[in-house]
Design an enzyme around this catalytic site. Structure first.
Site, PDB file in Angstrom:
ATOM      1  N   GLY A 213      33.215 -35.128 -42.152  1.00  0.00           N
ATOM      2  CA  GLY A 213      33.944 -34.333 -43.133  1.00  0.00           C
ATOM      3  C   GLY A 213      34.963 -35.153 -43.898  1.00  0.00           C
ATOM      4  O   GLY A 213      34.963 -36.387 -43.893  1.00  0.00           O
ATOM      5  N   GLY A 215      38.563 -36.742 -44.849  1.00  0.00           N
ATOM      6  CA  GLY A 215      39.763 -37.214 -44.172  1.00  0.00           C
ATOM      7  C   GLY A 215      39.670 -38.656 -43.723  1.00  0.00           C
ATOM      8  O   GLY A 215      38.584 -39.249 -43.642  1.00  0.00           O
ATOM      9  N   ILE A 217      40.269 -39.952 -40.740  1.00  0.00           N
ATOM     10  CA  ILE A 217      39.667 -40.186 -39.426  1.00  0.00           C
ATOM     11  C   ILE A 217      38.139 -40.207 -39.500  1.00  0.00           C
ATOM     12  O   ILE A 217      37.513 -41.158 -38.998  1.00  0.00           O
ATOM     13  CB  ILE A 217      40.173 -39.164 -38.392  1.00  0.00           C
ATOM     14  CG1 ILE A 217      41.689 -39.303 -38.208  1.00  0.00           C
ATOM     15  CG2 ILE A 217      39.459 -39.366 -37.050  1.00  0.00           C
ATOM     16  CD1 ILE A 217      42.319 -38.197 -37.369  1.00  0.00           C
ATOM     17  N   GLU A 236      27.370 -32.844 -45.329  1.00  0.00           N
ATOM     18  CA  GLU A 236      27.774 -32.069 -46.501  1.00  0.00           C
ATOM     19  C   GLU A 236      28.311 -32.992 -47.585  1.00  0.00           C
ATOM     20  O   GLU A 236      27.992 -32.869 -48.760  1.00  0.00           O
ATOM     21  CB  GLU A 236      28.841 -31.073 -46.063  1.00  0.00           C
ATOM     22  CG  GLU A 236      29.574 -30.354 -47.156  1.00  0.00           C
ATOM     23  CD  GLU A 236      30.714 -29.542 -46.573  1.00  0.00           C
ATOM     24  OE1 GLU A 236      31.837 -29.655 -47.094  1.00  0.00           O
ATOM     25  OE2 GLU A 236      30.493 -28.788 -45.599  1.00  0.00           O
ATOM     26  N   GLY A 334      32.369 -26.603 -44.598  1.00  0.00           N
ATOM     27  CA  GLY A 334      31.212 -26.658 -43.709  1.00  0.00           C
ATOM     28  C   GLY A 334      31.548 -26.887 -42.258  1.00  0.00           C
ATOM     29  O   GLY A 334      30.637 -27.004 -41.428  1.00  0.00           O
TER      30      GLY A 334
END
Length: 430
Positions: A213, A215, A217, A236, A334
């Site tokens: 996702g 970010g 990290i 995604e 997502g």
């Protein structure tokens, strides 16, 4: 090809011609992020005196817009995922936000849209009359053949492959533009981010299929997978970290059960290098979000590993990833789709990552209860691994008492005594 050339000439329009296709009380569905047709939206705002009670629906806008703030009479912005460009307008009540799981957005739009018109940015057409939705498929690709389209050909939108092609016969008209895509450089990571990323990366096996996702990290996790082999990509968001893995021969997709040897995504966001990489690249395919994010399809891939960030986690394992209390920052996206799909996958894992404290270190992000009004993005029954810089809490299949202990163990040490006390007050620990 002469017939195709005739169709293209016959449907060539100016951006302002879109106004003739917008109905009173109708819904305009605007492409997400770089899928927004900039000149067409400009024309809609400029010609708003001809419109009445029109809603412009969009996810994750990448530009400021006057209609977000209610400054354009006749138009109301409806957000399906907030960004820095419309977040403050939502807090002031100047636009609306629709809660959703990203995989369900196309179905929800089909059900709720009145006299819909889809407007998107596309690549220049090929000799056969096909436009590509470029780096943004999401909900727009799901509407091809179902709703009327007016498209803007951006000369700088890369042609990409997948189920993201629209033919000249399927559009009302097309206009031309030429402007660069908005770049979204990776975020700079902190030392805590690297510790968390290392804990996740060491748990990802060779041959796994990866979703990462937004970010710092998740980006760092991808950067630590260089020694892995035969990874797959089903995500995604296709970001710069995936480019590195493909170019290094690490992500081959050779063990995937679906779309073998292909990287599957619904959107790409990053730098000019990324946009150049996906252009005319048959190894990266863009699909509608109701397919990329469908938990049932995600679960078909063995050893699926999902990596997503959150804001805070409570003792039950509930994750608030889109708001701090009632202060909304984004939406669900997502995260719940992939969390569910990953835990249903054979050998799959879902990682939720967060810092143990707020940025200034004054409050724990492992909490007894979420802030009042917080939206639960990923609910307790599907939360698998929660990771901070202090360790990994494995929650799936554990009791409430076990969850509480494991989460306290990965909290910042200076808050652990207070968290133990509060756990006893909640009745979760004795």
């Amino acid at each position: 090809m002469a017939a195709i050339a005739d169709q293209l000439r016959g449907k060539h329009r100016e951006a302002a011609d879109v106004l003739a296709h917008i109905k009173v009380g109708g819904d305009v569905i605007v492409g997400a992020a770089n899928g927004e047709p900039k000149t067409v939206v400009d024309a809609i705002e400029a010609g708003a005196d001809r419109l009445k009670e029109v809603r412009l629906n969009q996810m994750l806008p990448v530009r400021d817009r006057a209609h977000f703030e209610g400054k354009v009479k006749g138009i109301r912005h409806v957000s399906w995922f907030l960004s820095p460009h419309d977040k403050d307008a939502f807090h002031r009540g100047q636009c609306d936000l629709v809660p959703n799981n990203f995989s369900e957005v196309p179905a929800l739009m089909r059900r709720t849209a009145v006299d819909p018109l889809v407007i998107v940015a596309v690549s220049p057409p090929d000799a056969h009359g096909w436009f590509s939705l470029g780096v943004n498929s999401e909900y727009s690709a799901a509407m091809i053949g179902e709703m009327p389209f007016f498209v803007e050909v951006n000369a700088q939108m890369p042609r990409t492959y997948g189920e993201n092609q629209i033919h000249v016969s399927q559009i009302l008209g097309w206009c031309e533009a030429d402007y660069p895509l908005v770049e979204m450089p990776p975020r700079e990571g902190r030392e805590e981010d690297r510790k968390i990323a290392e804990l996740v990366a060491e748990r990802i096996p060779d041959g796994a299929t990866i979703q990462a996702g937004i970010g710092a990290i998740p980006d760092l996790v991808l950067g630590l997978l260089g020694d892995h082999r035969e990874l797959g990509i089903h995500t995604e968001l296709f970001g710069p970290g995936f480019v590195d893995l493909i170019e290094a021969g690490v992500a081959t997709g050779s063990r995937k059960r679906t779309h073998r040897n292909k990287a599957i995504t619904t959107t790409a966001g990053g730098t000019a290098r990324l946009y150049e990489f996906v252009a005319e690249n048959p190894g990266v395919e863009f699909w509608p979000v109701d397919q990329t994010n469908d938990p049932k399809l995600v679960a078909q891939e063995p050893h699926f590993n999902a990596i997503n960030a959150t804001i805070e986690v409570d003792f039950l394992g509930q994750c608030a990833s889109e708001s701090l209390g009632s202060d909304y920052w984004s939406s669900s996206g997502g995260q719940p789709d992939f969390a569910r799909g990953a835990v249903l996958s054979e050998g799959g894992q879902a990682f939720i990552v967060l810092h143990s404290t707020t940025g200034d270190g004054t409050a724990s992000r492992i909490v007894p209860r979420l802030h009042p009004g917080a939206a639960v993005t990923t609910f307790k029954n599907i939360v698998d691994h929660v990771v901070t810089e202090y360790g990994v809490a494995e929650l799936r299949g554990s009791s409430i008492a076990e969850r509480t202990r494991r989460l306290i163990d990965i909290a910042n040490p200076k808050f652990r005594d207070d968290l133990h006390r509060e756990a006893r007050e909640c009745g979760y620990l004795i």
